[in-house]
Design an enzyme around this catalytic site. Structure first.
Site, PDB file in Angstrom:
ATOM      1  N   HIS A  39      16.051  43.931 -10.579  1.00 51.38           N
ATOM      2  CA  HIS A  39      16.333  42.617  -9.989  1.00 51.38           C
ATOM      3  C   HIS A  39      15.599  42.504  -8.661  1.00 51.38           C
ATOM      4  CE1 HIS A  39      18.568  39.111  -8.562  1.00 51.38           C
ATOM      5  NE2 HIS A  39      18.890  38.929  -9.825  1.00 51.38           N
ATOM      6  N   ASP A  50      21.879  40.286 -17.411  1.00 50.78           N
ATOM      7  CA  ASP A  50      21.444  40.071 -18.803  1.00 50.78           C
ATOM      8  C   ASP A  50      21.639  41.280 -19.702  1.00 50.78           C
ATOM      9  OD1 ASP A  50      19.042  38.230 -17.159  1.00 50.78           O
ATOM     10  OD2 ASP A  50      20.417  37.358 -18.629  1.00 50.78           O
TER      11      ASP A  50
HETATM   12  C1  SDX Z   1      17.663  37.106 -13.940  1.00 54.35           C
HETATM   13  O1  SDX Z   1      16.429  35.929  -9.290  1.00 54.35           O
HETATM   14  C2  SDX Z   1      17.596  35.894  -9.832  1.00 54.35           C
HETATM   15  O2  SDX Z   1      18.607  35.827  -9.178  1.00 54.35           O
HETATM   16  C3  SDX Z   1      17.567  35.935 -11.366  1.00 54.35           C
HETATM   17  C4  SDX Z   1      18.930  36.029 -12.052  1.00 54.35           C
HETATM   18  C5  SDX Z   1      19.746  34.770 -11.831  1.00 54.35           C
HETATM   19  O3  SDX Z   1      20.976  34.851 -11.937  1.00 54.35           O
HETATM   20  O4  SDX Z   1      19.130  33.691 -11.637  1.00 54.35           O
HETATM   21  O5  SDX Z   1      19.634  37.155 -11.564  1.00 54.35           O
HETATM   22  C6  SDX Z   1      18.775  36.185 -13.570  1.00 54.35           C
HETATM   23  O6  SDX Z   1      16.572  36.645 -14.116  1.00 54.35           O
HETATM   24  C7  SDX Z   1      17.922  38.592 -14.001  1.00 54.35           C
HETATM   25  C8  SDX Z   1      16.626  39.413 -14.286  1.00 54.35           C
HETATM   26  C9  SDX Z   1      16.386  39.374 -15.792  1.00 54.35           C
HETATM   27  N1  SDX Z   1      15.067  39.976 -16.110  1.00 54.35           N
HETATM   28  C10 SDX Z   1      14.966  41.167 -16.735  1.00 54.35           C
HETATM   29  O7  SDX Z   1      15.919  41.886 -17.027  1.00 54.35           O
HETATM   30  C11 SDX Z   1      13.536  41.531 -17.111  1.00 54.35           C
HETATM   31  C12 SDX Z   1      13.249  42.990 -16.727  1.00 54.35           C
HETATM   32  N2  SDX Z   1      13.241  43.074 -15.251  1.00 54.35           N
HETATM   33  C13 SDX Z   1      11.931  42.969 -14.601  1.00 54.35           C
HETATM   34  O8  SDX Z   1      11.047  42.080 -15.207  1.00 54.35           O
HETATM   35  C14 SDX Z   1      12.073  42.867 -13.080  1.00 54.35           C
HETATM   36  O9  SDX Z   1      12.976  43.810 -12.699  1.00 54.35           O
HETATM   37  C15 SDX Z   1      12.466  41.556 -12.447  1.00 54.35           C
HETATM   38  C16 SDX Z   1      11.586  40.424 -12.895  1.00 54.35           C
HETATM   39  C17 SDX Z   1      13.879  41.211 -12.772  1.00 54.35           C
HETATM   40  C18 SDX Z   1      12.329  41.729 -10.936  1.00 54.35           C
HETATM   41  O10 SDX Z   1      11.001  41.867 -10.680  1.00 54.35           O
HETATM   42  P1  SDX Z   1      10.435  42.105  -9.182  1.00 54.35           P
HETATM   43  O11 SDX Z   1      11.492  41.903  -8.172  1.00 54.35           O
HETATM   44  O12 SDX Z   1       9.175  41.340  -9.045  1.00 54.35           O
HETATM   45  O13 SDX Z   1      10.196  43.622  -9.147  1.00 54.35           O
HETATM   46  P2  SDX Z   1       8.898  44.331  -9.717  1.00 54.35           P
HETATM   47  O14 SDX Z   1       8.581  43.769 -11.069  1.00 54.35           O
HETATM   48  O15 SDX Z   1       7.857  44.309  -8.666  1.00 54.35           O
HETATM   49  O16 SDX Z   1       9.469  45.796  -9.940  1.00 54.35           O
HETATM   50  C19 SDX Z   1       9.415  46.756  -8.916  1.00 54.35           C
HETATM   51  C20 SDX Z   1       8.991  48.034  -9.621  1.00 54.35           C
HETATM   52  C21 SDX Z   1       7.673  47.859 -10.385  1.00 54.35           C
HETATM   53  O17 SDX Z   1       7.053  49.141 -10.415  1.00 54.35           O
HETATM   54  P3  SDX Z   1       5.869  49.403  -9.291  1.00 54.35           P
HETATM   55  O18 SDX Z   1       4.843  48.307  -9.455  1.00 54.35           O
HETATM   56  O19 SDX Z   1       6.569  49.371  -7.947  1.00 54.35           O
HETATM   57  O20 SDX Z   1       5.351  50.786  -9.648  1.00 54.35           O
HETATM   58  O21 SDX Z   1       9.969  48.382 -10.619  1.00 54.35           O
HETATM   59  C22 SDX Z   1       9.381  48.330 -11.913  1.00 54.35           C
HETATM   60  C23 SDX Z   1       8.096  47.523 -11.798  1.00 54.35           C
HETATM   61  O22 SDX Z   1       7.154  47.954 -12.776  1.00 54.35           O
HETATM   62  N3  SDX Z   1      10.330  47.650 -12.782  1.00 54.35           N
HETATM   63  C24 SDX Z   1      10.670  48.048 -14.006  1.00 54.35           C
HETATM   64  C25 SDX Z   1      11.628  47.126 -14.431  1.00 54.35           C
HETATM   65  N4  SDX Z   1      11.825  46.206 -13.494  1.00 54.35           N
HETATM   66  C26 SDX Z   1      11.019  46.524 -12.468  1.00 54.35           C
HETATM   67  N5  SDX Z   1      10.266  49.087 -14.757  1.00 54.35           N
HETATM   68  C27 SDX Z   1      10.835  49.197 -15.972  1.00 54.35           C
HETATM   69  N6  SDX Z   1      11.748  48.355 -16.480  1.00 54.35           N
HETATM   70  C28 SDX Z   1      12.179  47.309 -15.721  1.00 54.35           C
HETATM   71  N7  SDX Z   1      13.092  46.478 -16.193  1.00 54.35           N
END
Ligand code: SDX
Length: 430
Positions: free
Chosen positions: A307, A365
């Site tokens: 998140h 989720d």
């Molecule tokens: C919702 O914003 C809100 O409040 C949203 C929400 C709401 O109520 O409105 O809470 C609802 O959208 C919840 C999130 C649902 N999405 C997912 O579950 C999809 C999987 N999660 C990722 O796509 C990600 O964690 C996000 C999109 C939720 C957050 O992305 P960020 O903040 O841009 O973080 P990032 O992608 O930069 O991740 C940081 C690191 C990265 O690695 P590095 O580049 O630092 O090496 O963590 C890794 C990412 O690759 N990472 C994951 C991961 N999520 C982040 N690695 C593996 N699996 C994951 N799920």
């Protein structure tokens, strides 16, 4: 807002002072509105990692503490002591309703649960196998073609009636999308039932038999709606605010929010998460997927994990897991394969240093797909339920923006990295 203190920024040897404001809780902000005028430079913050787009008094998240407050009330207490329509009242008006206000609010919403009969004919234009989110984007946007009497966003009464219509009609529209997809007749609301029971009735009843919603399942779904109601300036809420900043009508703005929520990185994650669990299939394959999630070249992400704000557990995920347990027990599904797989996936991931180091915890989720599937909601409709719940958050945020005297049309700038000015060559010289 009064500046609490000034921040000094040095740009090319020139020091400029920028006001710093404090909110009631949470991080202070540096007001950079004068930056371009004073220095000729923009701030640069793709994805808005460190940018506050507005001031708001609706929802507050403390990502480190894993705290979520709606108008100051903790989500845990609201989920336990209130129903969804009370939370809608709270988010929109700023205070919980007393008995009389709650009765009046419930009555107001019930009076608007039906949609114009021509909307049902509108449905006929969609393929039966259309994704429900495509239907919702279309139908909610189309509502602005039916309510010419309430599109003046500068008229407070129009703003209120549009908000009530959207809250009241979303369950009907979501249930219509579902019934249409399975070739069943269009459902009509039964206003003798409360909000969530009415939704379940529209979803699962049919004209040939009586249908009594199970109160335990109604309460569980009502709690799921509360958990999804609002969440600060997330992607879809920011979309609604940006659309609203141009003066677009509320139905069009909410349709834009639905479109944004559809994405798998946002509200589409619950559908994607269930599909991921079904693909993993068995606990024995969890290590393979954990490995893939850590592999930068794989592009696979563990859906329902991570998140932007929560760097500790998402309080909603905890409540969702409890609700999931409750529903599966009520339905005698405590041995549900996917739930056991999800629990094991969560346990293994949270012991893995990659997830611990990157502070990746289950989000709202992760369990919501399992509990919705157990409730009989089809996977493709999970995000539609999220949109139905988040409509109150979008509307409350849109209302707040419209009422903000400092509000201006949102128009970000850019760092341009394209071609400098050049002349068009003749075709022979290209
Ligand atoms: C919702 O914003 C809100 O409040 C949203 C929400 C709401 O109520 O409105 O809470 C609802 O959208 C919840 C999130 C649902 N999405 C997912 O579950 C999809 C999987 N999660 C990722 O796509 C990600 O964690 C996000 C999109 C939720 C957050 O992305 P960020 O903040 O841009 O973080 P990032 O992608 O930069 O991740 C940081 C690191 C990265 O690695 P590095 O580049 O630092 O090496 O963590 C890794 C990412 O690759 N990472 C994951 C991961 N999520 C982040 N690695 C593996 N699996 C994951 N799920």
């Amino acid at each position: 807002m009064n500046a609490q203190r000034m921040a000094t920024l040095n740009v090319d040897g020139k020091a400029i002072e920028l006001p710093v404001y404090s909110g009631s809780i949470g991080p202070d902000v540096i007001d950079v509105r004068s930056l371009y005028g004073k220095t000729g430079t923009f701030t640069f913050d793709p994805g808005y990692m460190s940018t506050a787009s507005c001031k708001s008094s609706i929802t507050y998240i403390d990502g480190d503490k894993g705290e979520l407050l709606y108008r100051g009330y903790p989500i845990e207490q609201l989920a336990e002591k209130c129903d969804f329509l009370e939370v809608c009242y709270l988010l929109k008006h700023g205070e919980l309703p007393n008995l009389a206000q709650r009765e009046d609010w419930n009555k107001r919403v019930k009076r608007h649960t039906m949609v114009h009969e021509q909307i049902t004919r509108f449905m006929q234009g969609f393929r039966r196998d259309s994704h429900p989110m495509a239907v919702l984007v279309g139908l909610v946007g189309a509502l602005s073609a039916f309510y010419h009497d309430s599109l003046d966003i500068n008229n407070p009464e129009h703003r209120v009636i549009a908000a009530v219509r959207l809250i009241a009609k979303m369950p009907t529209i979501v249930a219509m999308a579902y019934k249409y997809s399975i070739g069943m007749p269009m459902p009509y609301p039964k206003n003798s039932l409360d909000y969530t029971a009415n939704f379940m009735h529209m979803m699962f009843s049919n004209p040939c038999e009586d249908y009594e919603p199970n109160p335990v399942l109604v309460r569980a779904l009502d709690r799921i709606l509360i958990l999804h109601a609002d969440h600060e300036q997330n992607a879809s809420t920011s979309t609604v605010r940006l659309a609203g900043s141009s003066g677009a009508n509320p139905f069009a703005c909410i349709a834009a929010g639905i479109a944004c929520l559809w994405g798998p990185a946002h509200g589409g994650a619950n559908e994607a998460c269930l599909r991921m669990l079904e693909e993993i299939g068995d606990v024995s394959r969890v290590p393979e997927y954990i490995k893939r999630a850590k592999d930068k070249n794989d592009g696979f992400k563990l859906m329902g994990f991570g998140h932007r704000v929560y760097k500790n557990f998402d309080p909603r995920a905890k409540l969702m897991r409890e609700t999931c347990h409750e529903v599966l027990n009520e339905l005698g599904l405590h041995d549900d394969r996917l739930f056991k797989l999800a629990l094991e996936l969560e346990r293994i991931a949270l012991e893995d240093e990659y997830f611990v180091e990157k502070k990746l915890y289950p989000n709202v989720d992760f369990y919501s797909g399992i509990v919705q599937k157990a409730l009989g909601i089809p996977t493709q409709l999970f995000t539609g339920i999220f949109a139905m719940a988040r409509t109150i958050g979008w509307i409350a945020q849109w209302h707040e923006m419209i009422g903000d005297p400092e509000q201006k049309i949102g128009r970000p700038r850019q760092l341009y990295v394209g071609a400098a000015r050049r002349d068009v060559p003749t075709i022979e010289r290209r």
